[in-house]
Design a protein around this motif. Structure first.
Motif, PDB file in Angstrom:
ATOM      1  N   ILE A  56      68.979  36.338  25.700  1.00 48.99           N
ATOM      2  CA  ILE A  56      69.614  37.659  25.768  1.00 48.99           C
ATOM      3  C   ILE A  56      69.306  38.325  27.100  1.00 48.99           C
ATOM      4  N   TYR A  57      68.058  38.225  27.539  1.00 49.21           N
ATOM      5  CA  TYR A  57      67.675  38.814  28.824  1.00 49.21           C
ATOM      6  C   TYR A  57      68.466  38.199  29.973  1.00 49.21           C
ATOM      7  N   ASN A  58      68.615  36.881  29.946  1.00 49.24           N
ATOM      8  CA  ASN A  58      69.380  36.214  31.002  1.00 49.24           C
ATOM      9  C   ASN A  58      70.840  36.658  31.003  1.00 49.24           C
ATOM     10  N   SER A  59      71.353  36.979  29.819  1.00 52.72           N
ATOM     11  CA  SER A  59      72.752  37.394  29.721  1.00 52.72           C
ATOM     12  C   SER A  59      72.962  38.807  30.246  1.00 52.72           C
ATOM     13  N   ILE A  60      72.043  39.718  29.935  1.00 53.00           N
ATOM     14  CA  ILE A  60      72.244  41.112  30.336  1.00 53.00           C
ATOM     15  C   ILE A  60      71.981  41.325  31.817  1.00 53.00           C
ATOM     16  N   ASP A 109      61.137  27.154  29.955  1.00 48.44           N
ATOM     17  CA  ASP A 109      61.972  26.762  31.085  1.00 48.44           C
ATOM     18  C   ASP A 109      63.414  26.666  30.593  1.00 48.44           C
ATOM     19  N   ALA A 110      64.293  26.117  31.425  1.00 52.36           N
ATOM     20  CA  ALA A 110      65.716  26.079  31.078  1.00 52.36           C
ATOM     21  C   ALA A 110      65.985  25.254  29.829  1.00 52.36           C
ATOM     22  N   ARG A 111      65.095  24.322  29.492  1.00 47.33           N
ATOM     23  CA  ARG A 111      65.310  23.465  28.322  1.00 47.33           C
ATOM     24  C   ARG A 111      64.807  24.096  27.036  1.00 47.33           C
ATOM     25  N   THR A 112      63.937  25.079  27.132  1.00 45.68           N
ATOM     26  CA  THR A 112      63.299  25.650  25.942  1.00 45.68           C
ATOM     27  C   THR A 112      63.471  27.155  25.880  1.00 45.68           C
ATOM     28  N   VAL A 113      64.610  27.651  26.291  1.00 45.94           N
ATOM     29  CA  VAL A 113      64.852  29.097  26.283  1.00 45.94           C
ATOM     30  C   VAL A 113      64.960  29.598  24.846  1.00 45.94           C
ATOM     31  N   THR A 114      64.190  30.626  24.520  1.00 50.12           N
ATOM     32  CA  THR A 114      64.278  31.243  23.198  1.00 50.12           C
ATOM     33  C   THR A 114      65.350  32.319  23.218  1.00 50.12           C
ATOM     34  N   LEU A 115      65.689  32.831  22.044  1.00 52.78           N
ATOM     35  CA  LEU A 115      66.796  33.781  21.959  1.00 52.78           C
ATOM     36  C   LEU A 115      66.532  35.082  22.714  1.00 52.78           C
ATOM     37  N   LYS A 125      85.107  40.247  15.815  1.00 51.64           N
ATOM     38  CA  LYS A 125      85.300  39.127  16.739  1.00 51.64           C
ATOM     39  C   LYS A 125      84.029  38.778  17.505  1.00 51.64           C
ATOM     40  N   TRP A 126      83.164  39.757  17.737  1.00 50.47           N
ATOM     41  CA  TRP A 126      81.952  39.473  18.488  1.00 50.47           C
ATOM     42  C   TRP A 126      80.944  38.709  17.639  1.00 50.47           C
ATOM     43  N   TYR A 127      80.939  38.957  16.332  1.00 49.61           N
ATOM     44  CA  TYR A 127      80.103  38.150  15.447  1.00 49.61           C
ATOM     45  C   TYR A 127      80.626  36.723  15.374  1.00 49.61           C
ATOM     46  N   ALA A 128      81.943  36.575  15.377  1.00 49.78           N
ATOM     47  CA  ALA A 128      82.533  35.237  15.390  1.00 49.78           C
ATOM     48  C   ALA A 128      82.189  34.509  16.687  1.00 49.78           C
ATOM     49  N   LYS A 129      82.181  35.250  17.805  1.00 45.52           N
ATOM     50  CA  LYS A 129      81.832  34.630  19.073  1.00 45.52           C
ATOM     51  C   LYS A 129      80.377  34.178  19.078  1.00 45.52           C
ATOM     52  N   VAL A 130      79.491  35.004  18.520  1.00 46.43           N
ATOM     53  CA  VAL A 130      78.075  34.628  18.443  1.00 46.43           C
ATOM     54  C   VAL A 130      77.893  33.392  17.571  1.00 46.43           C
ATOM     55  N   ALA A 131      78.599  33.358  16.426  1.00 50.75           N
ATOM     56  CA  ALA A 131      78.481  32.206  15.526  1.00 50.75           C
ATOM     57  C   ALA A 131      79.004  30.927  16.169  1.00 50.75           C
ATOM     58  N   GLY A 132      79.954  31.043  17.075  1.00 50.29           N
ATOM     59  CA  GLY A 132      80.526  29.859  17.703  1.00 50.29           C
ATOM     60  C   GLY A 132      79.876  29.469  19.010  1.00 50.29           C
ATOM     61  N   ALA A 133      78.888  30.240  19.489  1.00 51.64           N
ATOM     62  CA  ALA A 133      78.230  29.951  20.764  1.00 51.64           C
ATOM     63  C   ALA A 133      77.093  28.962  20.545  1.00 51.64           C
ATOM     64  N   ALA A 134      77.249  27.752  21.052  1.00 52.23           N
ATOM     65  CA  ALA A 134      76.241  26.708  20.842  1.00 52.23           C
ATOM     66  C   ALA A 134      74.918  27.064  21.509  1.00 52.23           C
ATOM     67  N   ASP A 135      74.971  27.677  22.701  1.00 47.77           N
ATOM     68  CA  ASP A 135      73.724  28.002  23.399  1.00 47.77           C
ATOM     69  C   ASP A 135      72.913  29.049  22.645  1.00 47.77           C
ATOM     70  N   LEU A 136      73.603  30.009  22.016  1.00 48.43           N
ATOM     71  CA  LEU A 136      72.898  31.033  21.241  1.00 48.43           C
ATOM     72  C   LEU A 136      72.301  30.438  19.967  1.00 48.43           C
ATOM     73  N   ARG A 137      73.030  29.544  19.321  1.00 43.57           N
ATOM     74  CA  ARG A 137      72.489  28.894  18.123  1.00 43.57           C
ATOM     75  C   ARG A 137      71.251  28.080  18.460  1.00 43.57           C
ATOM     76  N   GLN A 138      71.303  27.347  19.562  1.00 40.97           N
ATOM     77  CA  GLN A 138      70.151  26.545  19.949  1.00 40.97           C
ATOM     78  C   GLN A 138      68.961  27.429  20.316  1.00 40.97           C
ATOM     79  N   ALA A 139      69.239  28.544  21.010  1.00 39.28           N
ATOM     80  CA  ALA A 139      68.164  29.463  21.373  1.00 39.28           C
ATOM     81  C   ALA A 139      67.547  30.088  20.121  1.00 39.28           C
ATOM     82  N   PHE A 140      68.392  30.424  19.146  1.00 39.85           N
ATOM     83  CA  PHE A 140      67.862  30.987  17.896  1.00 39.85           C
ATOM     84  C   PHE A 140      67.012  29.956  17.150  1.00 39.85           C
TER      85      PHE A 140
END
Length: 266
Positions: free
Chosen positions: A223-227, A213-219, A50-65
């Motif tokens: 991750i750092y902002n999340s933890i 900045d907030a518009r160009t956050v890399t993955l 389920k956590w892989y499914a959550k990552v695949a469905g997270a738009a912010d993570l896809r954009q950061a990647f």
């Protein structure tokens, strides 16, 4: 015979211990990413994807990647011509102050990344380009370029000079000789350095933290902002994705040129 056997046992034990220490963090993250619970834990609390499914469905993570991928491509695109020419120059020609240049190439490893990051932040800030992705790619290239140069130099050191001489004697101009003889001969080093630069730029964190900045956050920054708030199993799943990318790069390196070329470049 007994002494030789004892040495083998000691060396084998040290190698096994080293492998366990090196692989333990990866195995822990891998196991935690499959947990069925809502809190990151090892051993996992049940097994689930389920956590892989959550990552695949997270738009912010896809954009950061995607942003991290762009940074890695920019870094690699710059490193290939610059690192190739510099590596060939150091390996083939008597460059003035060659020893000084070799010491200079060690600066990215002797200067703390925070110092390099602040310097690049001030430089790009003065130029008014902070907030774009390409400065992050340039910064990653500047910091990791020695890897590219060393990889090309290792291949160039094994280049037979008679090949270029034969091409010249056959009437090939210097540019044609370079493109059709020299570049294919050092291609293993170029491929090795390119893959390494790509992976290093994809995972670059500290310098990216100072340049985005907030518009160009890399993955890695995402991750750092999340933890900073809470560590959840989806972050372990993202880490496994990074590990998989590195493993694929190593596999491609082994299939294309062989790992021995990479080890010689070190």
């Amino acid at each position: 015979m007994t002494e030789a056997r004892s040495k083998r046992w000691v060396i084998g034990a040290l190698v096994t211990l080293s492998l366990i220490i090196l692989s333990a963090p990866t195995l822990v993250v891998l196991g935690a990413s499959f947990t069925a619970g809502n809190i990151i834990a090892f051993p996992p609390d049940g097994l689930s994807l389920k956590w892989y499914a959550k990552v695949a469905g997270a738009a912010d993570l896809r954009q950061a990647f995607w942003r991290s991928l762009q940074v890695a491509l920019i870094c690699t695109a710059i490193a290939i011509p610059v690192g190739t020419l510099a590596g060939l120059a150091l390996a083939k020609y008597r460059v003035r102050f060659a020893n000084l240049l070799q010491v200079y190439l060690l600066l990215p490893f002797t200067i703390p990344l925070i110092g390099s990051g602040i310097g690049l932040m001030l430089l790009f800030g003065e130029a008014g380009v902070l907030g774009s992705l390409w400065p992050v790619g340039v910064a990653a290239c500047v910091i990791n370029l020695p890897f590219m140069i060393w990889a090309v130099s290792a291949s160039a050191g094994a280049l037979d000079p008679d090949l270029e001489l034969a091409a010249s004697m056959c009437g090939a101009p210097p540019l044609q000789t370079f493109l059709l003889v020299t570049v294919p001969a050092v291609a293993p080093g170029i491929i090795t350095g390119s893959l390494l630069m790509f992976i290093l730029a994809l995972n670059e964190f500290l310098v990216s933290l100072l340049l985005v900045d907030a518009r160009t956050v890399t993955l890695p920054v995402q991750i750092y902002n999340s933890i900073r708030s809470i560590i959840t199993p989806d972050l372990a799943a993202i880490s496994v994705v990074f590990i998989a990318c590195a493993a694929l790069a190593i596999l491609a390196l082994d299939r294309l040129v062989g790992l021995d070329i990479f080890l010689k470049s070190k």
